[in-house]
Design an enzyme around this catalytic site. Structure first.
Site, mmCIF file in Angstrom:
data_model
loop_
_atom_site.group_PDB
_atom_site.id
_atom_site.type_symbol
_atom_site.label_atom_id
_atom_site.label_comp_id
_atom_site.label_asym_id
_atom_site.label_seq_id
_atom_site.Cartn_x
_atom_site.Cartn_y
_atom_site.Cartn_z
ATOM 1 N N GLU A 90 0.842 -1.203 0.000
ATOM 2 C CA GLU A 90 0.000 0.000 0.000
ATOM 3 C C GLU A 90 0.879 1.256 0.000
ATOM 4 O O GLU A 90 0.621 2.212 -0.743
ATOM 5 C CB GLU A 90 -0.903 -0.005 1.228
ATOM 6 C CG GLU A 90 -1.725 1.259 1.400
ATOM 7 C CD GLU A 90 -2.124 1.486 2.853
ATOM 8 O OE1 GLU A 90 -2.397 2.644 3.194
ATOM 9 O OE2 GLU A 90 -2.155 0.505 3.623
ATOM 10 N N ASP A 106 0.832 3.864 -3.114
ATOM 11 C CA ASP A 106 0.470 5.260 -2.893
ATOM 12 C C ASP A 106 1.459 6.189 -3.591
ATOM 13 O O ASP A 106 1.064 7.181 -4.228
ATOM 14 C CB ASP A 106 0.442 5.543 -1.394
ATOM 15 C CG ASP A 106 0.172 7.006 -1.080
ATOM 16 O OD1 ASP A 106 -0.953 7.468 -1.315
ATOM 17 O OD2 ASP A 106 1.094 7.689 -0.603
ATOM 18 N N GLU A 160 -4.564 0.552 -3.486
ATOM 19 C CA GLU A 160 -3.192 1.058 -3.591
ATOM 20 C C GLU A 160 -2.190 -0.090 -3.532
ATOM 21 O O GLU A 160 -1.152 -0.059 -4.222
ATOM 22 C CB GLU A 160 -2.916 2.061 -2.471
ATOM 23 C CG GLU A 160 -3.621 3.385 -2.674
ATOM 24 C CD GLU A 160 -3.291 4.400 -1.592
ATOM 25 O OE1 GLU A 160 -3.243 5.591 -1.910
ATOM 26 O OE2 GLU A 160 -3.099 3.986 -0.423
ATOM 27 N N ASP A 168 -7.114 1.150 0.642
ATOM 28 C CA ASP A 168 -5.771 0.650 0.971
ATOM 29 C C ASP A 168 -5.412 -0.546 0.088
ATOM 30 O O ASP A 168 -4.282 -0.643 -0.421
ATOM 31 C CB ASP A 168 -5.704 0.231 2.441
ATOM 32 C CG ASP A 168 -5.732 1.421 3.388
ATOM 33 O OD1 ASP A 168 -5.609 2.567 2.917
ATOM 34 O OD2 ASP A 168 -5.895 1.201 4.605
#
Length: 232
Positions: A48, A52, A124, A121
């Protein structure tokens, strides 16, 4: 989850992993890993983090190249609307990501696979997994398909209440009142659902539902914007 579920997700997103373990890692919530007593890297939190960063790079590059006259502040706001939790959860639902997650019994029972925070989450984390497996170009194609599409809708969805206020002030009088009376509250304390209606000068327009009052109000404002556009 049977392995053919992983194949199904890969078919849906149009990307097939060379290393399928990366995908399974991206779909593994910490609650599931903890139940199995797996080591920390087996959950999707590290992926994650990586996803991101890749998402921010790709979305920034896209906005910069496609909006040559846009000032920095507006580019920042546009990017925020595309990569916020609610927008990413919306994108995750487009591919039914919640159906493929490995969740602990508690999270599964309380509807974790439908919760915005868990979905965003995991989304990502999938970006991070694709980046590691296929490189930046593969991750970019995924992001362009599921994040950088229908940008206008995602902008509206991101800050509907502010945009509605601006529309109402131009359409009606400056002192026009917008309210969001609560219509219904249901569910246990740990998984509440709120339903509100958006009223303009006590005339009901859009309705919204969410796990927080704010989310429900944003949804109601969004629906109201669509209704006001139809009136015009």
């Amino acid at each position: 989850m049977k392995e053919n579920k992983l194949y199904q997700l890969q078919d849906t997103i149009g990307y097939h992993f060379q290393n399928e373990k990366l995908l399974k890692n991206a779909l593994t919530h910490s609650s599931y890993a903890n139940e199995k007593h797996w080591e920390y890297p087996c959950n999707n939190e590290r992926l994650e983090f990586l996803g991101d960063a890749v998402l921010e790079l790709v979305s920034s590059d896209y906005i910069f190249k496609n909006n040559p006259e846009m000032v920095e502040g507006k580019m920042t706001k546009l990017r925020a609307s595309l990569v916020c939790e609610r927008s990413l959860a919306f994108s995750a639902r487009e591919i039914n990501l919640g159906n493929f997650l490995f969740l602990g019994k508690g999270e599964h029972t309380t509807g974790g696979g439908k919760r915005d925070s868990i979905l965003s989450d995991a989304f990502e984390a999938v970006i991070g997994a694709i980046y590691l497996d296929g490189g930046l170009d593969s991750a970019r194609r995924f992001i362009q398909t599921y994040v950088l599409s229908d940008i206008e809708k995602k902008q509206l969805f991101y800050d509907s209440k502010t945009i509605l206020q601006e529309i109402v002030q131009s359409k009606f009088h400056a002192d026009t009142r917008i309210t969001y009376p609560l219509q219904k509250e249901s569910g246990p304390d740990h998984d509440k659902t709120f339903e509100v209606v958006c009223s303009v000068n006590d005339v009901a327009y859009g309705r919204g539902k969410g796990h927080t009052k704010k989310a429900a109000e944003q949804q109601a404002a969004y629906e109201t914007i669509l209704l006001l556009r139809q009136e015009n």
